[in-house]
Design a protein around this motif. Structure first.
Motif, short mmCIF file in Angstrom:
data_model
loop_
_atom_site.label_atom_id
_atom_site.label_comp_id
_atom_site.label_asym_id
_atom_site.label_seq_id
_atom_site.Cartn_x
_atom_site.Cartn_y
_atom_site.Cartn_z
N TYR A 79 50.83 28.63 -35.79
CA TYR A 79 51.46 29.89 -35.38
C TYR A 79 50.46 31.05 -35.46
CZ TYR A 79 54.31 34.01 -35.31
OH TYR A 79 54.80 35.23 -34.99
N TYR A 119 51.31 34.04 -29.64
CA TYR A 119 52.71 33.73 -29.36
C TYR A 119 53.40 34.93 -28.70
CZ TYR A 119 53.04 29.11 -31.52
OH TYR A 119 52.93 27.78 -31.78
N LEU A 158 47.83 27.55 -29.24
CA LEU A 158 49.19 27.67 -29.81
C LEU A 158 49.43 26.62 -30.89
CD1 LEU A 158 51.15 28.28 -26.48
CD2 LEU A 158 50.33 30.00 -28.09
#
Ligand code: FAD
Ligand code: AMP
Lengths: 266, 324
Positions: free
Chosen positions: B69, B74, B66
């Protein structure tokens, strides 16, 4: 490289604010009589990028739109720019669809088309600005997505893309088939050529209805919409402008400075 | 539930804005506020700060995957958190990440989704939102028809939550089990642009140039005025599209939203899409050769004329005034 482009027909965004009118009762925008609808702004960049990708890598481009009869004109324009095929998605069952409904319609049509490498959409529509349809479409088709792109490089089965951020750019890699949305920095859309316009005028545009694309009418249209519009109006944002005038512009600037100080703005 | 965001080593401003409105809606609905934060190393520590901003419970997802991005990663992590906690309302920011995540998750979970909302309330238990549409020409009021609703909030439209030191809440973690190899998107790098001088979003004065400037070199004149005022320099999309200035200087619907004391619009016609970003300014000063330019209908002060004459004289005058 086979590409599908989704375009939406909208009211011309360049009309001056004073010509923009709303029927509050009907909760609808009243299009001025003298302006024709256009392709949603960011979708033009999607069409242009598809043509550039085709020029570099071959393949066919199919343009899709869900809309009324007048949407034919914009499909013709896309073909005049260089797209190969176009399909109009139309059915009374589609009317009143929200973004998710439109995504289901587009997904049905794309499943019918079958194989593709890239779907290109605009990052946000010029009229209702939902910014929802494209990414919901990727979800409906269960394919990866990358949004608000300013650069797309093909590297075999993967694409290297740049997304525009608030304060910079982000580089991502994505495998095909995938869905990409365009930002205006990506390219400069071309104008249709005379030859293109002639070629496009000879092309047929099929209409696909719910039954043709395996879309269950209960999952689209006004009845399935997840949002309900309760009010639409044109806010009055106008202010009283104090025009600073003098014999010369230099003097006006001088007066303006004093005014700003007087009003404690500087 | 809210999706908070990081800005390097801090919580991003949007996290406070989301906490403020999230807390309010949770209280009205009689529920609790869960704040979610995703990221690489340091995320768990930063997430604690969300309690002081009003969260009852914080869920932190910290993992190398993570770091940076990545839509696929996500989406999976947030979707599983939504699946587990089943929130009635999910708020995220209308940021580059929020805009990219919201539609996918809402569609998957059968939640309604309204983008870029400037007001939120509850009507008969359903989430209602105000959104500007048609590039800012109209305002629309929408209400969720589903019990579960997701919206992205417009930057600067909601006041940031106050920090309440000593507030207590529950700290939780989301275990991230995703394998990078299984994902169809991957993060490569971010290139951040450091604003020279004042950041547009924070600036007390903004000087913006449009197509009327006629070329990139003419932004120099604006830079001189900006220096005197300690202002940030902005632009219209037309100036960005022409390649005169970089994208991150764009003010508007698809650019930045600014709220300075004074916004000086130079050679900008005042298209609604631009005014969406400039509108929150307390005062607007327009310099334009066309007396009928729509910008004058939004301005408090106006000079009709060539900016090439006005800007140098104004720069000189303001320099004098600010010295004294
Ligand atoms: C979906 C969508 C999103 C958009 N998002 C944005 C956005 O985020 N931000 C944005 O800015 N735009 C945005 N736009 C574009 C917007 O609609 C306008 O096209 C754009 O803002 C016009 O920029 P401008 O005012 O610089 O150019 P113009 O409209 O061409 O205006 C130039 C002005 O300069 C004046 N001028 C010319 N010479 C001089 C001189 N010597 N001295 C003084 N004045 C002079 C002219 O009178 C004119 O009024 C968006 C459009 C769409 C469809
Ligand atoms: N009716 C439609 N037909 C085809 N594509 C659409 C339609 N509506 C939206 N899209 C696509 O989805 C993008 C985002 O639209 P929106 O979610 O309305 O902001 C548009 O730029 C188009 O690429």
């Amino acid at each position: 490289m086979d590409i599908i482009v989704c375009v939406k027909q909208v009211l011309d965004h360049d009309i001056p604010p004073r010509d923009f009118k709303v029927d509050e009762e009907a909760m609808a925008v009243i299009p001025p009589s003298n302006v024709s609808p256009v392709i949603s702004n960011f979708d033009e960049y999607a069409v242009e990028e598809a043509i550039k990708l085709k020029e570099a890598h071959g393949g066919t481009i199919t343009v899709l739109t869900a809309g009324g009869d007048s949407a034919r004109d914009l499909l013709k324009k896309c073909m005049a720019m260089g797209c190969d095929e176009a399909v109009l998605l139309q059915d009374t069952a589609f009317e009143g669809s929200d973004s998710f409904g439109v995504a289901r319609i587009l997904a049905g049509a794309i499943r019918k088309i079958g194989a593709f490498d890239i779907i290109l959409c605009g990052r946000i529509s010029s009229d209702w600005s939902q910014g929802t349809t494209a990414l919901a479409l990727a979800e409906a088709l269960d394919i990866p997505s990358a949004s608000q792109l300013i650069k797309i490089d093909v590297n075999g089965d993967t694409l290297r893309c740049e997304r525009v951020l608030e304060d910079g750019e982000e580089v991502v890699e994505i495998s095909t088939p995938c869905l990409l949305t365009t930002s205006n920095e990506l390219n400069t859309p071309r104008l249709p050529s005379v030859k293109g316009i002639l070629m496009a005028s000879r092309k047929q545009i099929p209409i696909w209805a719910a039954g043709d694309i395996g879309v269950d009418a209960a999952t689209v249209g006004a009845g399935a919409a997840t949002l309900e519009l309760t009010r639409l109006y044109k806010p009055d944002l106008s202010t009283q402008c104090e025009f600073i005038e003098a014999d010369s512009l230099e003097e006006a600037a001088d007066k303006l400075g004093d005014r700003l100080r007087e009003d404690k703005i500087i | 539930m809210i999706l908070a965001e990081r800005n390097n080593d801090r919580l991003a401003l949007v996290s406070s804005e989301l906490s403020g409105i999230g807390r309010k809606l949770a209280d009205e609905k009689g529920g609790s506020l869960i704040a979610l934060l995703l990221g690489g190393s340091g995320t768990k520590d930063l997430a604690k700060g969300l309690i002081a901003l009003g969260a009852d419970k914080v869920l932190a997802a910290e993992s190398d995957i993570l770091e940076g991005y990545n839509n696929a990663a996500y989406t999976e992590v947030i979707d599983s958190a939504v699946g587990e906690t089943d929130p009635a309302i999910f708020l995220l920011g209308c940021t580059s990440a929020g805009r990219d995540l919201g539609p996918r998750i809402a569609f998957r979970r059968g939640m309604s989704y309204a983008n870029d909302c400037s007001e939120l309330s509850l009507e008969e238990g359903k989430l209602a939102a105000v959104r500007s549409v048609y590039g800012g020409n109209a305002l629309s009021y929408v209400r969720s028809r589903t019990d579960k609703a997701m919206t992205s909030i417009r930057m600067k439209a909601f006041p940031p939550a106050d920090i309440e030191e000593g507030r207590t809440g529950e700290l939780g973690e989301i275990e991230v089990t995703i394998e990078a190899g299984a994902l169809k998107t991957s993060f490569i790098e971010t290139r951040q642009v450091e604003a020279e001088g004042v950041r547009l979003e924070d600036a007390e004065y903004v000087v913006s140039g449009g197509r009327g400037l006629g070329g990139p070199e003419n932004f120099e004149q604006l830079a001189k005025l900006a220096k005197v005022l300690k202002a940030a320099v902005g632009a219209s999309r037309a100036a960005v599209d022409a390649g005169w200035v970089p994208t991150h200087m764009q003010v508007g619907q698809t650019g930045k939203i600014v709220s300075p004391t004074l916004y000086i619009a130079v050679g900008i016609s005042g298209a609604m899409q631009h005014m969406v970003g400039a509108g929150p300014s307390k005062n607007i000063l327009a310099i334009n050769t066309d007396p009928d330019a729509p910008i004058f209908q939004r301005a408090r002060y106006g000079i009709v004329g060539d900016y090439r004459k006005v800007i140098p004289a104004l720069t000189e005058k303001l320099a004098k005034l600010l010295e004294s």
